[in-house]
Design an enzyme around this catalytic site. Structure first.
Site, short mmCIF file in Angstrom:
data_model
loop_
_atom_site.label_atom_id
_atom_site.label_comp_id
_atom_site.label_asym_id
_atom_site.label_seq_id
_atom_site.Cartn_x
_atom_site.Cartn_y
_atom_site.Cartn_z
N SER A 147 7.44 -6.18 17.11
CA SER A 147 8.41 -6.49 16.04
C SER A 147 8.92 -5.21 15.39
O SER A 147 10.09 -5.11 15.02
CB SER A 147 7.80 -7.43 15.00
OG SER A 147 6.77 -6.79 14.27
N TYR A 175 2.82 -7.25 16.43
CA TYR A 175 3.22 -6.36 15.34
C TYR A 175 4.06 -5.20 15.86
O TYR A 175 5.18 -4.96 15.39
CB TYR A 175 1.97 -5.82 14.60
CG TYR A 175 2.27 -4.61 13.72
CD1 TYR A 175 3.03 -4.75 12.57
CD2 TYR A 175 1.82 -3.34 14.08
CE1 TYR A 175 3.32 -3.64 11.77
CE2 TYR A 175 2.10 -2.23 13.29
CZ TYR A 175 2.85 -2.39 12.13
OH TYR A 175 3.15 -1.28 11.35
N ILE A 191 13.45 -9.76 1.93
CA ILE A 191 14.45 -8.90 2.60
C ILE A 191 15.33 -9.72 3.55
O ILE A 191 16.45 -9.31 3.85
CB ILE A 191 13.81 -7.72 3.37
CG1 ILE A 191 12.74 -8.23 4.36
CG2 ILE A 191 13.24 -6.69 2.41
CD1 ILE A 191 12.27 -7.17 5.35
N PHE A 196 0.83 -1.21 0.00
CA PHE A 196 0.00 0.00 0.00
C PHE A 196 0.87 1.27 0.00
O PHE A 196 0.95 2.00 -1.00
CB PHE A 196 -0.94 -0.07 1.21
CG PHE A 196 -1.61 1.20 1.62
CD1 PHE A 196 -2.24 2.02 0.68
CD2 PHE A 196 -1.62 1.60 2.96
CE1 PHE A 196 -2.87 3.20 1.06
CE2 PHE A 196 -2.25 2.77 3.35
CZ PHE A 196 -2.86 3.58 2.41
N ILE A 223 -17.24 -3.59 13.98
CA ILE A 223 -16.57 -2.62 14.85
C ILE A 223 -16.09 -3.36 16.08
O ILE A 223 -16.91 -3.95 16.80
CB ILE A 223 -17.56 -1.52 15.31
CG1 ILE A 223 -18.29 -0.90 14.13
CG2 ILE A 223 -16.86 -0.47 16.18
CD1 ILE A 223 -17.48 0.06 13.34
N TYR A 224 -14.78 -3.33 16.31
CA TYR A 224 -14.24 -4.02 17.48
C TYR A 224 -14.69 -3.29 18.75
O TYR A 224 -14.47 -2.07 18.89
CB TYR A 224 -12.71 -4.06 17.44
CG TYR A 224 -12.11 -4.82 16.27
CD1 TYR A 224 -12.85 -5.74 15.53
CD2 TYR A 224 -10.77 -4.64 15.94
CE1 TYR A 224 -12.27 -6.45 14.48
CE2 TYR A 224 -10.19 -5.35 14.89
CZ TYR A 224 -10.96 -6.25 14.16
OH TYR A 224 -10.40 -6.94 13.11
N ASP A 249 3.65 4.59 14.67
CA ASP A 249 3.40 5.19 15.99
C ASP A 249 3.05 4.13 17.03
O ASP A 249 3.08 4.39 18.23
CB ASP A 249 2.26 6.24 15.91
CG ASP A 249 0.92 5.70 15.41
OD1 ASP A 249 0.83 4.49 15.11
OD2 ASP A 249 -0.04 6.48 15.35
N GLU A 250 2.74 2.90 16.57
CA GLU A 250 2.31 1.86 17.52
C GLU A 250 3.42 1.45 18.47
O GLU A 250 3.16 0.83 19.50
CB GLU A 250 1.76 0.64 16.77
CG GLU A 250 0.58 0.99 15.89
CD GLU A 250 -0.31 -0.19 15.56
OE1 GLU A 250 -0.17 -1.25 16.16
OE2 GLU A 250 -1.18 -0.01 14.70
N THR A 286 9.99 -11.35 9.60
CA THR A 286 10.01 -10.34 8.53
C THR A 286 10.43 -8.97 9.08
O THR A 286 11.34 -8.34 8.56
CB THR A 286 8.61 -10.23 7.88
OG1 THR A 286 8.28 -11.48 7.31
CG2 THR A 286 8.59 -9.14 6.81
N ALA A 301 7.20 -5.15 5.26
CA ALA A 301 6.84 -5.63 6.60
C ALA A 301 5.56 -6.44 6.51
O ALA A 301 4.80 -6.35 5.53
CB ALA A 301 6.62 -4.45 7.55
#
Ligand code: NAD
Ligand code: DAU
Length: 355
Positions: free
Chosen positions: A162, A159, A62, A13, A215-216, A134-135, A102, A85
């Protein structure tokens, strides 16, 4: 100055927007796109530029350090913009090892190849730009100050762990071996070519198909949304003008609760489809929350603004409307990436090329 840039994950993306941006804006550069073409990578995202003289595509991992070393030699790579990623939090909850392989080990392989290739070169002629998230900073409570570059890392999902780990390796290569690096930590992107596992394209697709919008939890989690083209431009600024060894936050100053993003999408998509206003609200379905779901992300991008003069050009509502229109006029793209046909097509093409 002519540059030879390796962009990783360029068929994904954000990567596809970054590749297109560099290929068009810098015709004197050589751009090599290294992408494994996982489920998230799609060469159709780059169809319009694949014939450009300054663009080359290489399918590969990679983490394959011999391949990466050979690309540095063959293309005399002096710049890396590293986006490859595994990027989806929900997948990381199901398969954390893949994310470590990865995102962490893959980044390490690129860093090592860059270190070897650039050892005898002046540091101001090379640059390794690591694209992060930002996570890594963890989660904020309502009213808490936005993340800045000095906020302590506190990742919660496999995620983000990592990605945080990969950021630490990038800094370690700078501090230990003097590798010229910059890191950017960006908030949630939206725009064309986003794989429909992510909230915004998933909802556009489901509104069109009259399917439920999952919606979570209560939908009260807050994200900061940025148009992907604004992200590509920020990467361009930091890659060329950011200070060595520094991190820069990138964000839209555009915080929204998930439920409000979905309601805005419903309003825009219903309008674009000529449906009665709000008619798709009935599709909203509250489902079990994501495990360890971070409540809120917010980015303070003052450093990037002050040092490099970057600011986002898209307003959220206009950017979202353009995005909805893009998906409505690219139904075949959506059909292809969800049917799996493109995965088969590119795997076969790749196998044929190798044989
Ligand atoms: P994406 O999932 O759309 O694309 C990832 C790309 O990487 C795909 O083309 C895939 O084929 C490729 N890839 C995966 N594993 C690979 C490997 N081992 N070797 C080579 N290529 C491989 O991801 P995206 O949303 O475009 O994110 C790109 C980068 O930006 C990631 O590093 C992500 O952490 C970061 N980021 C994303 C966002 C966001 O909102 N999407 C925000 C901030 C940062
Ligand atoms: O903040 C940057 C990050 O943004 C990037 O580093 C990640 O690569 C990218 O995937 C994105 O992570 P999120 O988890 O925030 O994005 P996602 O689109 O998956 O979810 C956005 C919010 O919507 C999040 O709070 C979870 C929620 N959500 C998501 C999906 C897919 C739902 O409520 N329902 C859903 O079906």
């Amino acid at each position: 100055m002519k540059r030879h840039i390796l962009i990783t994950g360029g068929a994904g993306f954000i990567g596809s927007h970054v590749v297109r941006h560099f290929v068009h804006k810098y015709p004197e550069y050589e751009v090599v796109n290294l992408d494994l073409l996982t489920y998230a990578g799609n060469l159709a995202n780059l169809r319009d530029i694949e014939q450009e003289a300054n663009y080359h595509f290489v399918r590969g991992d990679i983490g394959d350090i011999d391949l990466v070393r050979s690309l540095f030699r063959e293309h005399r790579i002096d710049g890396v913009i590293h986006l490859a990623a595994e990027s989806h939090v929900d997948r990381s909850i199901r398969d954390p090892f893949l994310f470590a392989r990865t995102n962490t080990l893959g980044t390490l392989s690129l860093l090592q190849a860059a270190r070897e290739a650039w050892e005898s070169l002046p540091t101001n002629t090379c640059r390794f730009h690591h694209v992060s998230t930002d996570e890594v900073y963890g989660a904020l409570q309502p009213g808490e100050e936005a993340f800045c570059e000095t906020t302590r890392y506190n990742p919660h999902s496999p995620y983000s762990a990592s990605k945080a780990s990969s950021d630490h390796f990038v800094r370690a290569y700078h501090d230990t071996y003097g590798l010229p690096v910059v890191i950017t930590n960006c908030s949630n992107n939206y725009g064309p070519y986003q794989f429909p596992e992510k909230l915004i394209p998933l909802c556009i697709r489901n509104i069109c198909a009259n399917k439920s919008l999952p919606i979570y939890g209560k939908g009260e989690n807050v994200r900061d949304w940025l148009h992907v083209q604004d992200h590509a431009e920020a990467i361009d600024e930091v890659f060329h003008r950011g200070r060595d060894g520094e991190s820069y936050n990138i964000g839209g100053i555009n915080e929204w609760r998930n439920i409000d993003v979905v309601k805005l999408l419903i309003r825009i998509t219903d309008e674009e489809l000529g449906r009665a206003p709000g008619s798709s609200e009935k599709l909203i379905t509250h489902v079990t929350d994501r495990a360890g779901h971070d409540l809120r992300y917010a980015i303070n991008a003052d450093k990037l603004r002050a040092e490099l003069g970057w600011s986002p050009k898209h307003t959220f509502e206009d950017g979202l409307r353009d995005t909805v229109r893009w998906y409505l006029t690219h139904k075949q793209w959506m059909e292809d990436v969800t049917s799996g046909a493109y995965e088969r097509y590119y795997s076969e093409m790749y196998e044929n090329r190798r044989s």
